[in-house]
Design an enzyme around this catalytic site. Structure first.
Site, short mmCIF file in Angstrom:
data_model
loop_
_atom_site.label_atom_id
_atom_site.label_comp_id
_atom_site.label_asym_id
_atom_site.label_seq_id
_atom_site.Cartn_x
_atom_site.Cartn_y
_atom_site.Cartn_z
N ARG A 272 0.87 -1.18 0.00
CA ARG A 272 0.00 0.00 0.00
C ARG A 272 0.90 1.23 0.00
O ARG A 272 1.51 1.54 1.01
CB ARG A 272 -0.89 -0.04 1.25
N HIS A 276 -3.35 4.29 4.98
CA HIS A 276 -4.40 3.28 5.15
C HIS A 276 -5.74 3.85 4.72
O HIS A 276 -6.48 3.24 3.95
CB HIS A 276 -4.44 2.84 6.61
N TYR A 285 4.63 5.66 11.31
CA TYR A 285 5.01 4.28 11.60
C TYR A 285 5.82 3.61 10.50
O TYR A 285 6.28 2.50 10.67
CB TYR A 285 3.77 3.43 11.94
C1 LIG Z 1 -13.31 -6.65 13.31
C2 LIG Z 1 -12.58 -5.35 13.15
N1 LIG Z 1 -11.57 -5.05 14.00
C3 LIG Z 1 -10.89 -3.88 13.86
C4 LIG Z 1 -11.23 -3.00 12.86
C5 LIG Z 1 -10.46 -1.69 12.68
N2 LIG Z 1 -9.65 -1.77 11.45
C6 LIG Z 1 -10.03 -1.16 10.32
S1 LIG Z 1 -8.98 -1.41 9.08
C7 LIG Z 1 -7.95 -2.35 10.05
C8 LIG Z 1 -6.68 -2.96 9.48
C9 LIG Z 1 -6.97 -3.94 8.39
O1 LIG Z 1 -5.79 -4.35 7.77
P1 LIG Z 1 -5.80 -5.42 6.63
O2 LIG Z 1 -6.77 -6.51 6.93
O3 LIG Z 1 -4.40 -5.83 6.36
O4 LIG Z 1 -6.40 -4.63 5.36
P2 LIG Z 1 -5.85 -3.32 4.64
O5 LIG Z 1 -6.63 -2.17 5.23
O6 LIG Z 1 -4.39 -3.23 4.85
O7 LIG Z 1 -6.21 -3.49 3.20
C10 LIG Z 1 -8.46 -2.45 11.34
C11 LIG Z 1 -7.80 -3.18 12.44
C12 LIG Z 1 -12.30 -3.35 11.99
N3 LIG Z 1 -12.69 -2.58 10.98
N4 LIG Z 1 -12.95 -4.53 12.16
#
Ligand SMILES: Cc1ncc(C[n+]2csc(CCOP(=O)(O)OP(=O)(O)O)c2C)c(N)n1
Length: 382
Positions: A272, A276, A285
């Protein structure tokens, strides 16, 4: 120009174990690797794929700008990930289902959603959260990994209803692999042998949590072995490789050989480049220059070089593509901003009987609208 196979190695054969180096077809500068096979796509499809990746990148830039102007809500950028998204979309058949995350704008577009519809949820338009009538795309999933067991369940349902020509593909990030839902979904996909393709867009970060703090596994693809299904690692910045493995996985999901199980876990290794979301600041970070190594394998540049080397792309066509993209984007923004909605619908469809607190808020909204008129809302936003 031809899209003839250039060598004898099939993409899926090199990656059966989930620990292999990610499969590539194009090297970093877009040259076809000597042992690789170009997927059987027409010249027109290859150019269209490039155009869609370029459109996705411009959509991202435009959406970030709209968010900065307060014209759309928080946005999750996809720059760096467009190649994988577009390629998985190209591999899907119209009847297949796509279960996307909040970042899968390009995959949804390629599967048939129009650009304005991608912006609708970001503009707070209720229909942006509905399943479109004519495109098999679920609304974006915000809770992490929820879509994984749902993909398994949907595929199992289709199978039981005798829809043997339909597969279900879900996307998720590396962070999702720490959630129970990921393991439950893969486990039952294996047990019930359902036509599902799980695509992990391993972009190295889950907001500020790096991949190595997410799992001690050497790869994400190898987790498939625990569930008795196939795991494949692919270079997620190589659209042709992602297309080839996804296509093979979908074909296997619908029509496995006697010794094959239907589900596949694909780990698309990528990065990415940006934040985010527009609410995040990666400089707190991540090392500033971390993205640079990845940018050398950029999916858009690779496809551009690949097509130019084949004599399929020149400056004139590039200009034509750019013009088409800008027109499409402008029309999409204009159409979504011209859409009107009744703000009171935000109180509908959540509770059967609205709680007192929300009844009060609805009454307050009504009195404000009566007093000032709806134009006042737009003035506040402007
Ligand atoms: C069940 C849940 N826990 C925490 C969150 C908060 N949250 C939003 S995005 C994220 C990180 C997700 O990372 P990843 O799965 O690697 O996907 P990316 O955004 O990098 O595409 C988190 C922890 C959420 N949306 N849902």
């Amino acid at each position: 120009m031809s899209t003839q196979n250039e060598a004898d190695q099939q993409p899926d054969s090199a990656t059966a174990h989930g620990t292999a180096d990610p499969l590539q077809i194009l090297d970093a500068d877009g040259t076809v690797l000597s042992n690789a096979t170009v997927p059987d796509l027409s010249d027109g499809d290859l150019i269209a794929m490039y155009e869609d990746i370029k459109l996705a990148r411009r959509f991202d830039q435009r959406a970030i700008s709209l968010q900065r102007q307060g014209r759309i809500a928080t946005y999750a950028p996809m720059t760096g990930q467009e190649g994988a998204q577009v390629a998985t979309g190209y591999a899907l058949a119209a009847q297949d289902w796509l279960l996307p995350t909040y970042r899968e704008h390009a995959a949804k577009y390629v599967h048939g959603m129009d650009l304005a519809s991608l912006l609708k949820p970001l503009c707070g338009l209720r229909e942006g959260y509905a399943i479109p009538d004519d495109v098999n795309v679920m609304p974006e999933y915000i809770p992490i990994a929820t879509q994984v067991p749902q993909a398994t369940g949907m595929a199992w349902g289709k199978q039981r209803q005798g829809e043997t020509d339909t597969a279900v593909l879900c996307h998720f990030g590396d962070g999702a692999t720490s959630e129970g839902d990921f393991h439950e979904g893969l486990n039952f996909a294996g047990v019930f042998d359902v036509p599902t393709v799980f695509v992990c867009n391993n972009n190295q970060w889950a907001i500020s949590v790096p991949r190595e703090h997410q799992t001690a596994s050497e790869t994400i693809a190898q987790k498939a072995a625990a569930y008795g299904i196939e795991g494949v690692r692919v270079d997620g910045l190589d659209p042709l490789a992602v297309y080839a493995v996804t296509r093979a996985a979908l074909q296997k999901a619908k029509n496995p050989a006697d010794d094959e199980r239907r589900p596949t876990l694909i780990e698309a290794v990528q990065y990415r480049y940006g934040a985010h979301t527009t609410a995040d600041d990666p400089s707190t970070y991540r090392e500033e220059d971390e993205a640079e190594d990845w940018r050398e394998k950029d999916p858009l540049d690779r496809m551009q070089n690949f097509l130019t080397n084949r004599g399929l792309l020149d400056d004139d066509l590039e200009a034509e593509i750019d013009e088409r993209i800008e027109t499409q984007l402008t029309e999409a923004v204009e159409s979504v901003e011209a859409a009107t909605t009744d703000p009171a619908t935000m109180f509908d469809h959540v509770y059967d009987v609205l709680p007192a607190r929300l009844r009060e808020q609805r009454a307050e909204l009504e009195s404000l609208r009566e007093k000032y008129g709806d134009d006042a809302f737009h003035e506040v936003l402007e």
